[in-house]
Design a protein around this motif. Structure first.
Motif, PDB file in Angstrom:
ATOM      1  N   THR A  86       0.884  -1.366  -0.248  1.00 61.26           N
ATOM      2  CA  THR A  86       0.014  -0.068   0.022  1.00 61.26           C
ATOM      3  C   THR A  86       0.857   1.426   0.128  1.00 61.26           C
ATOM      4  OG1 THR A  86      -0.031  -0.055   2.569  1.00 61.26           O
ATOM      5  CG2 THR A  86      -2.058  -1.044   1.162  1.00 61.26           C
ATOM      6  N   ARG A 112       6.460  -3.938   2.912  1.00 64.64           N
ATOM      7  CA  ARG A 112       7.693  -3.521   3.458  1.00 64.64           C
ATOM      8  C   ARG A 112       7.701  -2.999   4.913  1.00 64.64           C
ATOM      9  NH1 ARG A 112       9.227   0.873   1.259  1.00 64.64           N
ATOM     10  NH2 ARG A 112       7.347   1.558   0.012  1.00 64.64           N
ATOM     11  N   TYR A 127      -3.774  -3.088   6.677  1.00 68.03           N
ATOM     12  CA  TYR A 127      -2.424  -2.866   6.092  1.00 68.03           C
ATOM     13  C   TYR A 127      -3.000  -1.407   5.151  1.00 68.03           C
ATOM     14  CZ  TYR A 127      -1.591  -7.397   6.900  1.00 68.03           C
ATOM     15  OH  TYR A 127      -1.597  -8.743   7.356  1.00 68.03           O
ATOM     16  N   LEU A 128      -2.629  -0.248   5.792  1.00 68.38           N
ATOM     17  CA  LEU A 128      -2.927   1.007   4.931  1.00 68.38           C
ATOM     18  C   LEU A 128      -1.825   2.017   4.927  1.00 68.38           C
ATOM     19  CD1 LEU A 128      -3.880   3.206   7.135  1.00 68.38           C
ATOM     20  CD2 LEU A 128      -5.741   1.655   7.684  1.00 68.38           C
ATOM     21  N   SER A 129      -2.106   2.816   3.966  1.00 64.15           N
ATOM     22  CA  SER A 129      -1.216   4.081   3.861  1.00 64.15           C
ATOM     23  C   SER A 129      -1.840   5.274   3.545  1.00 64.15           C
ATOM     24  CB  SER A 129      -0.356   3.740   2.568  1.00 64.15           C
ATOM     25  OG  SER A 129       0.425   2.449   2.923  1.00 64.15           O
TER      26      SER A 129
END
Ligand code: BTN
Length: 308
Positions: A86, A112, A127-129
């Motif tokens: 992401t 990563r 899982y987030l950005s």
């Protein structure tokens, strides 16, 4: 991606039944555009029924685009079943000029961590950005990690888990096992932050058997299913408050820090620093009291040591 208009239609549906003509008027859209947005919401899992009152929202996806529904922060969600990373996707959006976008994936094939490490990303994790464009000098960019780490503690609290922080970016469960982490990446121009991507990896609704040794999950700690939608929303809502004044999160960071008061070894590009971690300074750097005197460490891998 949910664009701001589609988000506005969803926000209206979350409030209650929507009369398409009245909403079209309010959003200054043709009525058929409102219908188009409703169709698009249905296609990504929202259950919207046509009733005498107009459109009514019956249910939202348990995760993914469901994070957008009722989110009390101005982010627009871009949800995927699977991505390589992401952060990679968010960086591309940031370079293309995006702001206030959240890239979220149900699993990552090339997640990563810091220093190019692999981040195990089985299904069930968060899982987030987040792409932000803060008004912040490059010298203070490190504070965003601290602000995001505190937001991550609050996200864990939304699932009933009391997490702590290992400097600078690790989230630990109550038994000290790794629960999550933050990966911050940014571009700076002329001494200012142009954009920052704050990536959160949180072992949420994951069986501990699916995680690397030494890691834990919200589910392993609570012994029950985890509402990832609520956890992700809690992170984003807290981050939205904290990003405006990242230094303002330092008192909360100190309160939740497992590192302060501990003997540590910090592996830095200039060698190891061993001593007692006493505080963080106004840039988020770790202050360590060593036998040779005080040291200030802004980059490195921190290990908690047993007291001597
Ligand atoms: C660390 O502890 O080293 C930080 C791990 C951060 C992992 C998250 S998962 C979502 C985002 N996408 C990535 O590829 N990494 C971050």
């Amino acid at each position: 991606m949910l664009n701001p208009r589609r988000r506005a239609v969803l926000d209206a549906l979350v409030e209650g039944p929507v009369d398409p003509a009245a909403l079209a008027d309010r959003l200054e859209l043709p009525p058929e555009a409102v219908v188009g947005h409703v169709e698009a919401l249905r296609a990504v899992g929202f259950d919207v029924e046509r009733t005498a009152a107009g459109f009514e929202l019956r249910s939202v996806p348990a995760y993914g685009y469901g994070v957008q529904a009722g989110l009390d922060a101005p982010f627009v969600v871009d949800a995927h079943d699977e991505l390589a990373s992401t952060n990679d996707e968010a960086r591309e959006l940031a370079e293309a000029g995006a702001a206030d976008v959240v890239v979220l994936a149900d699993e990552q094939t090339a997640g990563r961590g810091r220093r190019g490490r692999r981040w195990a990303s089985p299904p069930g994790g968060v899982y987030l950005s987040v792409v932000i464009r803060p008004t912040l000098s490059a010298a203070r960019v490190g504070l965003l990690v601290h602000a995001a780490a505190v937001a991550a503690v609050e996200a864990a609290a939304a699932a009933g888990v009391d997490a702590t922080i290992k400097w600078p970016n690790d989230l630990l469960g109550p038994d000290g096992a790794k629960l999550g982490g933050v990966l911050a990446e940014s571009r700076t121009t002329d001494g200012e932050v142009a954009w920052a991507v704050l990536g959160l990896g949180l072992n949420a609704d994951v069986d501990s058997g699916a995680l690397p040794p030494g890691a834990t999950s919200l589910r392993a700690v609570t012994g029950g299913a985890v509402d990832r939608r609520r956890v992700a929303q809690a992170f984003l809502e807290s981050l939205d408050e904290r990003r405006r004044d990242p230094a303002g999160s330092l008192p909360a960071w100190r309160e939740r820090a497992a590192t302060l008061g501990r003997r540590v070894r910090v592996t830095t590009p200039d060698g190891d620093v061993v001593g007692k971690a006493v505080d963080v300074d106004e840039t988020g750097a770790l202050l360590v009291r060593t036998d040779a005197g005080p040291r200030r460490v802004s980059v490195g891998d921190c290990e908690h040591l047993r007291p001597v």
